[in-house]
Design a protein around this motif. Structure first.
Motif, PDB file in Angstrom:
ATOM      1  N   LYS A  90       0.824  -1.160  -0.076  1.00 39.98           N
ATOM      2  CA  LYS A  90      -0.002   0.026  -0.295  1.00 39.98           C
ATOM      3  C   LYS A  90       0.665   1.164  -0.057  1.00 39.98           C
ATOM      4  O   LYS A  90       0.810   1.667  -0.703  1.00 39.98           O
ATOM      5  CB  LYS A  90      -0.862  -0.635   1.385  1.00 39.98           C
ATOM      6  CG  LYS A  90      -1.894  -0.748   1.042  1.00 39.98           C
ATOM      7  CD  LYS A  90      -2.834  -0.969   2.687  1.00 39.98           C
ATOM      8  CE  LYS A  90      -4.341  -2.268   2.163  1.00 39.98           C
ATOM      9  NZ  LYS A  90      -4.628  -2.035   3.572  1.00 39.98           N
ATOM     10  N   ASP A  91       2.239   1.026   0.782  1.00 34.24           N
ATOM     11  CA  ASP A  91       2.997   2.553   0.667  1.00 34.24           C
ATOM     12  C   ASP A  91       3.258   2.501  -0.445  1.00 34.24           C
ATOM     13  O   ASP A  91       3.698   3.760  -0.782  1.00 34.24           O
ATOM     14  CB  ASP A  91       3.793   2.166   1.139  1.00 34.24           C
ATOM     15  CG  ASP A  91       3.135   1.972   3.621  1.00 34.24           C
ATOM     16  OD1 ASP A  91       2.568   2.866   3.338  1.00 34.24           O
ATOM     17  OD2 ASP A  91       4.142   1.611   4.488  1.00 34.24           O
ATOM     18  N   ALA A  92       3.585   1.798  -1.177  1.00 31.23           N
ATOM     19  CA  ALA A  92       4.570   1.423  -2.706  1.00 31.23           C
ATOM     20  C   ALA A  92       3.741   2.165  -4.046  1.00 31.23           C
ATOM     21  O   ALA A  92       4.001   3.262  -4.314  1.00 31.23           O
ATOM     22  CB  ALA A  92       4.949   0.076  -2.949  1.00 31.23           C
ATOM     23  N   GLU A  93       2.251   1.670  -3.631  1.00 29.97           N
ATOM     24  CA  GLU A  93       0.948   2.042  -4.973  1.00 29.97           C
ATOM     25  C   GLU A  93       1.013   3.884  -4.002  1.00 29.97           C
ATOM     26  O   GLU A  93       0.786   5.099  -5.005  1.00 29.97           O
ATOM     27  CB  GLU A  93      -0.259   1.731  -4.255  1.00 29.97           C
ATOM     28  CG  GLU A  93       0.116   0.223  -4.982  1.00 29.97           C
ATOM     29  CD  GLU A  93      -1.354  -0.570  -4.816  1.00 29.97           C
ATOM     30  OE1 GLU A  93      -2.106  -0.644  -4.470  1.00 29.97           O
ATOM     31  OE2 GLU A  93      -1.257  -2.105  -4.843  1.00 29.97           O
ATOM     32  N   ALA A  94       0.908   4.314  -2.711  1.00 30.94           N
ATOM     33  CA  ALA A  94       0.505   5.227  -3.163  1.00 30.94           C
ATOM     34  C   ALA A  94       1.593   6.073  -2.975  1.00 30.94           C
ATOM     35  O   ALA A  94       1.640   7.291  -3.267  1.00 30.94           O
ATOM     36  CB  ALA A  94       0.813   5.310  -0.720  1.00 30.94           C
ATOM     37  N   MET A  95       3.310   6.028  -2.550  1.00 29.40           N
ATOM     38  CA  MET A  95       4.378   6.677  -3.290  1.00 29.40           C
ATOM     39  C   MET A  95       4.661   5.874  -4.575  1.00 29.40           C
ATOM     40  O   MET A  95       4.920   7.741  -5.471  1.00 29.40           O
ATOM     41  CB  MET A  95       5.406   6.182  -2.331  1.00 29.40           C
ATOM     42  CG  MET A  95       5.921   6.172  -1.917  1.00 29.40           C
ATOM     43  SD  MET A  95       6.936   5.459  -0.936  1.00 29.40           S
ATOM     44  CE  MET A  95       7.173   5.350   0.886  1.00 29.40           C
ATOM     45  N   LEU A  96       4.190   5.570  -5.144  1.00 32.85           N
ATOM     46  CA  LEU A  96       3.287   5.813  -6.718  1.00 32.85           C
ATOM     47  C   LEU A  96       2.348   7.056  -6.848  1.00 32.85           C
ATOM     48  O   LEU A  96       2.695   7.252  -7.763  1.00 32.85           O
ATOM     49  CB  LEU A  96       3.585   4.455  -7.787  1.00 32.85           C
ATOM     50  CG  LEU A  96       3.268   4.214  -9.412  1.00 32.85           C
ATOM     51  CD1 LEU A  96       4.762   4.853  -9.227  1.00 32.85           C
ATOM     52  CD2 LEU A  96       2.839   2.676  -9.281  1.00 32.85           C
ATOM     53  N   GLY A  98       2.114   9.373  -5.598  1.00 33.51           N
ATOM     54  CA  GLY A  98       2.040  10.658  -5.056  1.00 33.51           C
ATOM     55  C   GLY A  98       3.034  11.078  -6.409  1.00 33.51           C
ATOM     56  O   GLY A  98       3.267  12.291  -6.665  1.00 33.51           O
ATOM     57  N   ALA A  99       4.316   9.966  -6.512  1.00 36.36           N
ATOM     58  CA  ALA A  99       5.251  10.707  -7.805  1.00 36.36           C
ATOM     59  C   ALA A  99       4.640  10.699  -8.401  1.00 36.36           C
ATOM     60  O   ALA A  99       5.244  11.931  -9.409  1.00 36.36           O
ATOM     61  CB  ALA A  99       6.406   9.231  -7.884  1.00 36.36           C
ATOM     62  N   ARG A 100       3.628  10.258  -9.516  1.00 32.17           N
ATOM     63  CA  ARG A 100       2.751  10.610 -11.039  1.00 32.17           C
ATOM     64  C   ARG A 100       2.105  12.223 -10.358  1.00 32.17           C
ATOM     65  O   ARG A 100       2.250  12.927 -10.920  1.00 32.17           O
ATOM     66  CB  ARG A 100       1.488   9.696 -11.199  1.00 32.17           C
ATOM     67  CG  ARG A 100       2.354   8.360 -11.196  1.00 32.17           C
ATOM     68  CD  ARG A 100       0.824   7.462 -12.171  1.00 32.17           C
ATOM     69  NE  ARG A 100       2.144   6.136 -12.400  1.00 32.17           N
ATOM     70  CZ  ARG A 100       1.993   5.115 -12.522  1.00 32.17           C
ATOM     71  NH1 ARG A 100      -0.010   4.693 -11.452  1.00 32.17           N
ATOM     72  NH2 ARG A 100       2.058   4.333 -12.688  1.00 32.17           N
ATOM     73  N   GLU A 101       1.776  12.478  -9.122  1.00 30.98           N
ATOM     74  CA  GLU A 101       0.959  14.127  -9.415  1.00 30.98           C
ATOM     75  C   GLU A 101       1.970  14.730  -9.187  1.00 30.98           C
ATOM     76  O   GLU A 101       1.657  15.585  -9.332  1.00 30.98           O
ATOM     77  CB  GLU A 101      -0.082  13.566  -7.974  1.00 30.98           C
ATOM     78  CG  GLU A 101      -1.519  13.111  -7.821  1.00 30.98           C
ATOM     79  CD  GLU A 101      -1.893  12.500  -6.653  1.00 30.98           C
ATOM     80  OE1 GLU A 101      -1.710  13.406  -5.384  1.00 30.98           O
ATOM     81  OE2 GLU A 101      -2.883  12.340  -6.100  1.00 30.98           O
ATOM     82  N   GLU A 102       3.127  14.848  -8.211  1.00 33.88           N
ATOM     83  CA  GLU A 102       4.258  15.636  -8.153  1.00 33.88           C
ATOM     84  C   GLU A 102       4.603  15.718  -9.277  1.00 33.88           C
ATOM     85  O   GLU A 102       4.588  17.218  -9.909  1.00 33.88           O
ATOM     86  CB  GLU A 102       5.058  14.888  -7.715  1.00 33.88           C
ATOM     87  CG  GLU A 102       5.937  16.531  -7.246  1.00 33.88           C
ATOM     88  CD  GLU A 102       7.342  15.435  -6.071  1.00 33.88           C
ATOM     89  OE1 GLU A 102       8.453  15.777  -6.027  1.00 33.88           O
ATOM     90  OE2 GLU A 102       7.330  14.605  -5.561  1.00 33.88           O
ATOM     91  N   ALA A 103       4.327  14.148 -10.571  1.00 34.11           N
ATOM     92  CA  ALA A 103       5.552  15.060 -11.552  1.00 34.11           C
ATOM     93  C   ALA A 103       4.291  15.595 -12.685  1.00 34.11           C
ATOM     94  O   ALA A 103       4.833  16.723 -13.525  1.00 34.11           O
ATOM     95  CB  ALA A 103       6.056  13.268 -12.402  1.00 34.11           C
TER      96      ALA A 103
END
Length: 176
Positions: A90-96, A98-103
């Protein structure tokens, strides 16, 4: 001697049972068994046998209880690690995400910045406008590449382990 011959002639076989102190052999066997049983009872042999069996039963029960405890501990550890794996996924999916939103935010900001820059520079000569556009696009690409590389590095570091290395190597070898 004549008596013996008569006995043989009459077909009767005679033999004498051995006896000691006026007791026959079956009486001696009965007496020996009685003495043996009395000695067993006197020495408390049945108690010793049952005590040994009780000790063995207690040891087996103790081993079974220990096995039950170990099994419960193993099941608890298994459940804990299953929960940790689910949490890590779940943490990895959330980080992914977040990274997409940030990008996306970086890209949107870069596009907005480039539009403002293009609007300001439209008044300049065409050669300066073309140079400014190339610089803005290069900057956006560099930021996007840097953000994507950082996000990829982070995701690969978190989700890539020895098993994933082996799987990836096997896929590359199969592809070749």
């Amino acid at each position: 001697m004549a008596d013996i011959l008569m006995l043989l002639a009459s077909g009767a076989e005679g033999h004498a049972e051995p006896g000691v102190l006026g007791l026959d052999s079956y009486q001696w066997v009965a007496l020996a068994m009685s003495v043996l049983i009395a000695v067993f009872i006197w020495k408390k042999v049945p108690g010793i046998i049952t005590g040994g069996l009780d000790a063995k039963i207690a040891a087996i029960r103790s081993a079974l209880d220990e096995a039950k405890t170990l099994r419960a501990e193993a099941e608890a550890l298994r459940a804990e690690y299953v929960a940790k794996i689910a949490s890590a996924e779940k943490d990895a999916e959330a980080m992914l995400a977040g990274a997409r939103e940030e990008a996306d935010a970086i890209l949107a900001k870069a596009e907005a910045d480039s539009e403002v820059m293009v609007a300001r520079r439209q008044k300049m000569a065409e050669d300066k406008i073309a140079a400014a556009e190339r610089a803005a696009i290069a900057e956006v690409k560099a930021k996007a590449v840097t953000a994507a590389a950082a996000a990829s590095r982070k995701l690969i570091a978190e989700r890539h382990d020895g098993a994933a290395d082996k799987k990836l190597a096997d896929e590359v070898i199969a592809w070749l």
